[in-house]
Write an enzyme that holds these catalytic residues in place. Structure first.
Site, mmCIF file in Angstrom:
data_model
loop_
_atom_site.group_PDB
_atom_site.id
_atom_site.type_symbol
_atom_site.label_atom_id
_atom_site.label_comp_id
_atom_site.label_asym_id
_atom_site.label_seq_id
_atom_site.Cartn_x
_atom_site.Cartn_y
_atom_site.Cartn_z
ATOM 1 N N LYS A 187 -7.812 -15.905 15.885
ATOM 2 C CA LYS A 187 -8.013 -15.513 14.481
ATOM 3 C C LYS A 187 -9.472 -15.163 14.167
ATOM 4 O O LYS A 187 -9.925 -15.324 13.025
ATOM 5 C CB LYS A 187 -7.527 -16.618 13.533
ATOM 6 C CG LYS A 187 -6.056 -16.976 13.689
ATOM 7 C CD LYS A 187 -5.663 -18.077 12.715
ATOM 8 C CE LYS A 187 -4.178 -18.378 12.801
ATOM 9 N NZ LYS A 187 -3.776 -19.042 14.048
ATOM 10 N N HIS A 200 -2.929 10.129 -1.694
ATOM 11 C CA HIS A 200 -3.039 8.821 -2.359
ATOM 12 C C HIS A 200 -3.023 8.972 -3.876
ATOM 13 O O HIS A 200 -2.436 8.145 -4.583
ATOM 14 C CB HIS A 200 -4.301 8.093 -1.892
ATOM 15 C CG HIS A 200 -4.100 7.277 -0.665
ATOM 16 N ND1 HIS A 200 -3.559 6.017 -0.696
ATOM 17 C CD2 HIS A 200 -4.353 7.542 0.635
ATOM 18 C CE1 HIS A 200 -3.484 5.524 0.531
ATOM 19 N NE2 HIS A 200 -3.974 6.437 1.369
ATOM 20 N N GLU A 230 0.835 -1.202 0.000
ATOM 21 C CA GLU A 230 0.000 0.000 0.000
ATOM 22 C C GLU A 230 0.868 1.251 0.000
ATOM 23 O O GLU A 230 1.698 1.443 0.907
ATOM 24 C CB GLU A 230 -0.932 0.028 1.212
ATOM 25 C CG GLU A 230 -1.805 1.278 1.254
ATOM 26 C CD GLU A 230 -2.718 1.323 2.462
ATOM 27 O OE1 GLU A 230 -3.332 2.380 2.700
ATOM 28 O OE2 GLU A 230 -2.809 0.309 3.172
#
Length: 579
Positions: free
Chosen positions: A390, A564, A258
């Site tokens: 999890k 971004h 990212e």
């Protein structure tokens, strides 16, 4: 219950290697030769023979000695038949003790010391893995075969199969050769991965272009990280920092795809450093496992619950649990019922390991012990989801799991304006409306933050943690307040279930080990067991603090979309990276 446990253990064993070629001598497990290989009879027949000899000799001597006692004959007066019987008794007893007794003792010793040996050998293993990776990088595109860890000593070159690779690939595609057996049959992990990759290509018609094969030590992952390898995924690792935490500088490795994430976290680290640094505290440290048990009735389940939660029984259960490891220490047991089903949540410290395997072994010891007083227990599963692993769960948010950490910093007003490009009132208002009220409207469970999962996932992947445990490890509540006459900003993150370790699993791989070394937490801390894992947890929380601070500032200043669009788009303009 015993049948269920034996079935589970059998399923967990690695598959047996394929049959050896005709004329090839067979060896026992681990590649060594057992004494039983020299016996003239198959081992099962030899065991039956000596067992029968022991029983017959003992029965004959007992009968003869009873007759002597009745007839007042001295016991030391023996005939030839009795001498032979005594010899047979002693010989069979020695054989049975050596065959069954030693294996039994070894199983007890290994169950108690296996994690100790693993911890002591971790640093040497990491060094060897790093050396092998360095050699692979300097070698030609096709590295030399790496001896398979499953085949015994690394300095013994195993014999290769006489078939050419083409024939082996055809055999795998046809289903004649199991794909999982390639490493054991070939003795060359790199070659096995290549053959498996080609077999996948022929079956699927996909070439797997872009998935690299060369340059990786496939022997390092066998038995601990990944099965049936066909390549490895490249993931860029960036470094944010320094994060000034508890008076020390930390440079945080982050593996991510990212854009802006590392840069944003780095900006948060800068704001924290220019304001004097952050402080952290570990509130709790304990891994949990909760087996699901079924009893004949709810009343019987309530009896077991009362027995387990009785403080008078805790010391005994703790002794039984702690046999599993030198580092495992039972801290508490919490039970819940659903009809006649009982869920026991056992919590224990695990040293520098994340601890799932360690706590599971301790839980099994407790279940075996409880069968003495509760033989009607039916162990449905070693994990009954009351752990909870999890999965998002309120019990982890409230009670904690792994390391519970709080981290805070006071950001000066001038730093907020100069580095973060916003104001203190804007950040306080944004956090209240977004992280607190907005998450409440969404019915969030542990998600009262801006993007804690981003930082947790990036650090987890870089340092060899279990990425799936990002689910509960990212539980976080971010608090923002105006302090010092409402001029400065107090920001904190509270994370109740950060599940990390510095030994075991993916932490042993060369790249991940290097990232742990960068943080100064590689391997086990021999002076203070558990200290490295706790420090890693505080660094994760500190990274989240920096990431929260920077993202909230970007949102308050209206910079998120702009940044971004500028930095998270495909471009060769290198000036963006240094802007």
């Amino acid at each position: 219950m015993d049948v269920r446990r034996r079935t589970t253990a059998a399923a967990a064993r690695p598959p047996p290697p394929a049959a050896a070629a005709p004329g090839t001598p067979t060896t026992s497990r681990g590649g060594g030769v057992q004494a039983s290989d020299a016996l003239p009879l198959p081992i099962r027949h030899t065991n039956l023979l000596f067992s029968a000899l022991f029983a017959a000799s003992l029965a004959y001597l007992m009968r003869r000695w009873r007759e002597k006692i009745r007839s007042s004959t001295p016991l030391h007066v023996v005939g030839l038949a009795e001498i032979l019987a005594i010899f047979g008794l002693v010989a069979s007893l020695i054989y049975l003790l050596s065959f069954f007794g030693i294996a039994f003792v070894q199983s007890i010793v290994s169950s108690n010391d296996d994690d100790d040996d693993f911890v002591l050998a971790s640093s040497a293993a990491n060094t060897a893995a790093a050396s092998s990776n360095t050699g692979a990088a300097a070698a030609a595109p096709s590295p030399p075969p790496s001896p398979c860890a499953l085949l015994g000593a690394a300095d013994v070159a195993p014999e290769r199969m006489p078939e050419e690779d083409e024939e082996i690939v055809a055999s795998v595609v046809a289903g004649k050769t199991p794909s999982y057996a390639l490493e054991a049959r070939l003795g060359d992990c790199f070659r096995a991965a290549g053959i498996r990759r080609e077999a996948v290509r022929r079956v699927t018609g996909r070439r797997l272009e872009g998935l690299p094969l060369e340059g990786f030590d496939y022997a390092s992952i066998l038995g601990q990280c990944c099965e049936l390898p066909v390549g490895y995924v490249q993931l860029p690792v960036g470094v944010a920092g320094p994060l000034v935490l508890d008076g020390r500088d930390h440079y945080i490795p982050m593996a991510t795809t990212e854009g802006c994430l590392v840069a944003s976290t780095n900006r948060g680290c800068k704001a924290i450093a220019e304001s004097g640094g952050a402080a952290s505290a570990v509130l709790r440290d304990g891994m949990t496992r909760a087996p699901a048990l079924r009893l004949p009735s709810a009343a019987r389940a309530a009896q077991l619950k009362a027995f387990v939660e009785d403080p008078a029984n805790f010391d005994t259960l703790a002794v039984v649990f702690n046999r599993s490891s030198r580092f495992a220490r039972l801290q508490g047991i919490q039970c819940a019922m659903a009809g006649r089903n009982l869920y026991m949540r056992l919590n224990c410290s695990t040293g520098d390991a994340m601890g799932m395997n360690m706590v599971s072994k301790g839980v099994q010891n407790v279940l075996d012990y409880l069968e003495t007083d509760f033989p009607d227990i039916d162990a449905i599963s070693i994990s009954g989801n009351f752990c909870s692993d999890k999965k998002p769960a309120a019990i982890n948010w409230i009670e904690g799991r792994g390391k519970s950490v709080v981290c805070e910093a006071i950001i000066k007003e001038e730093v907020v304006k100069k580095v973060l490009k916003t104001t203190v009132p804007a950040l306080v208002e944004l956090n209240t409306i977004k992280n607190l009220a907005g998450s409440a409207v969404a019915g969030s469970l542990g998600g009262f933050n801006a993007h804690a999962s981003n930082i947790v996932s990036a650090i987890f992947i870089a340092t060899g943690q279990d990425p799936a445990q990002n689910v509960e490890s990212s539980h976080c509540i971010t608090m923002v307040e105006a302090v010092n006459e409402r001029k400065d900003l107090h920001i904190s993150v509270t994370m109740p279930s950060i599940e990390v370790g510095t030994v075991g699993g993916g932490t042993q791989l060369a790249s991940q080990s290097a990232c742990l070394d960068l943080l100064g937490v590689k391997g086990a801390n021999m002076e203070s067991p558990g200290a490295n894992a706790r420090l890693l947890a505080t660094i994760v929380a500190g990274g989240v603090l920096a990431g929260e601070l920077s993202l909230l500032s970007a949102l308050a200043a209206g910079q998120l979309v702009k940044s971004h669009m500028k930095y998270n788009r495909s471009s060769k303009d290198i000036t963006k990276a240094v802007a």
